[in-house]
Structure formats: structure tokens, C-alpha cells
Scaffold this active site. Sequence first.
Site, PDB file in Angstrom:
ATOM      1  CD1 TRP A 158      -2.330   2.322   0.525  1.00  9.90           C
ATOM      2  CD2 TRP A 158      -2.564   2.009   2.474  1.00  9.90           C
ATOM      3  NE1 TRP A 158      -2.996   2.957   0.943  1.00  9.90           N
ATOM      4  CE2 TRP A 158      -3.253   2.730   1.900  1.00  9.90           C
ATOM      5  CE3 TRP A 158      -1.960   1.808   3.864  1.00  9.90           C
ATOM      6  CZ2 TRP A 158      -3.764   3.573   3.097  1.00  9.90           C
ATOM      7  CZ3 TRP A 158      -2.866   2.464   4.665  1.00  9.90           C
ATOM      8  CH2 TRP A 158      -3.458   3.491   4.411  1.00  9.90           C
ATOM      9  CG  ASP A 190      -2.379  -7.296   0.651  1.00  9.74           C
ATOM     10  OD1 ASP A 190      -3.594  -7.908  -0.019  1.00  9.74           O
ATOM     11  OD2 ASP A 190      -2.848  -5.770   0.622  1.00  9.74           O
ATOM     12  CE1 TYR A 244      -4.744  -0.618  -0.109  1.00 13.33           C
ATOM     13  CE2 TYR A 244      -2.562  -2.427  -1.279  1.00 13.33           C
ATOM     14  CZ  TYR A 244      -3.443  -2.131  -0.407  1.00 13.33           C
ATOM     15  OH  TYR A 244      -4.462  -2.568   0.870  1.00 13.33           O
TER      16      TYR A 244
END
Length: 120
Positions: free
Chosen positions: A21, A49, A54
Site C-alpha cells: 500500500w 498483498d 494502491y
Amino acid sequence: MKYRQLGSSDIQVSELALGSWLTYAGGVEQEQAKACIHRAFDVGINFFDTANIYGYGAAESLLGEVLQNFPRSSYILATKLYFPMNETDRGLSAAQVSKQLDAFLKRLRTNCRSVPIPSL
């Protein structure tokens, strides 16, 4: 690194995942982000992940660029969707999930649709 079995499949997932992220969406210089992914592999992390939102796909694209140099069977990808990518692309309708999945696969330079999904 410790691993766990993913449901009833034979897939072993590292207990730690590397998220993307704040780092791969533009918060960290590209070369540092790439080095971080390589280091994750060095210490045994095989679970990555991300999410389409993002960096509006930037994190997935960076992961795709780096991960294409590793055997596809050596890592597990997790992504998420829901938040608006633009004025019309948002939500969890079947059409939107399919559209975002296709975009995810393209950015990550993989084709998970050809891989059987394990039963959990």
C-alpha cells in the site's frame, strides 16, 4: 520463515506477507521497492498483498514487473477491489469484479484464471 497450509490445498503460505500500500504505490523510490521485494524472497516470504486502488494500479504494476523474474509457482498473490478506480469503475458487481480481475492480471503480468483455485 514459518509457513502455513492454505486451507485444504497443498499451498504453503509464509506467515508474513509483504504488503504494497504505502510502499509500491509511489511512497518509496522504485529501486528501493524492487530491492524490498527481492529481500522478501531472500528471507522466505512468498505471500504478496496488494489492491487495485494502491496508486491506481501502480503497486500491482511494480509487483508484476519484479515478480515476472520469479517462477509463478514460487509466490502467492492477494489483491482486493472495491474502491473507485475512476468515475465508473467501483463496487463489487459481477461485471466489476471480472473487469478488475482482468486489469489485475494484466498489471501483475500473470494469468491466474488458468490456475485451478484450491478449495478452502
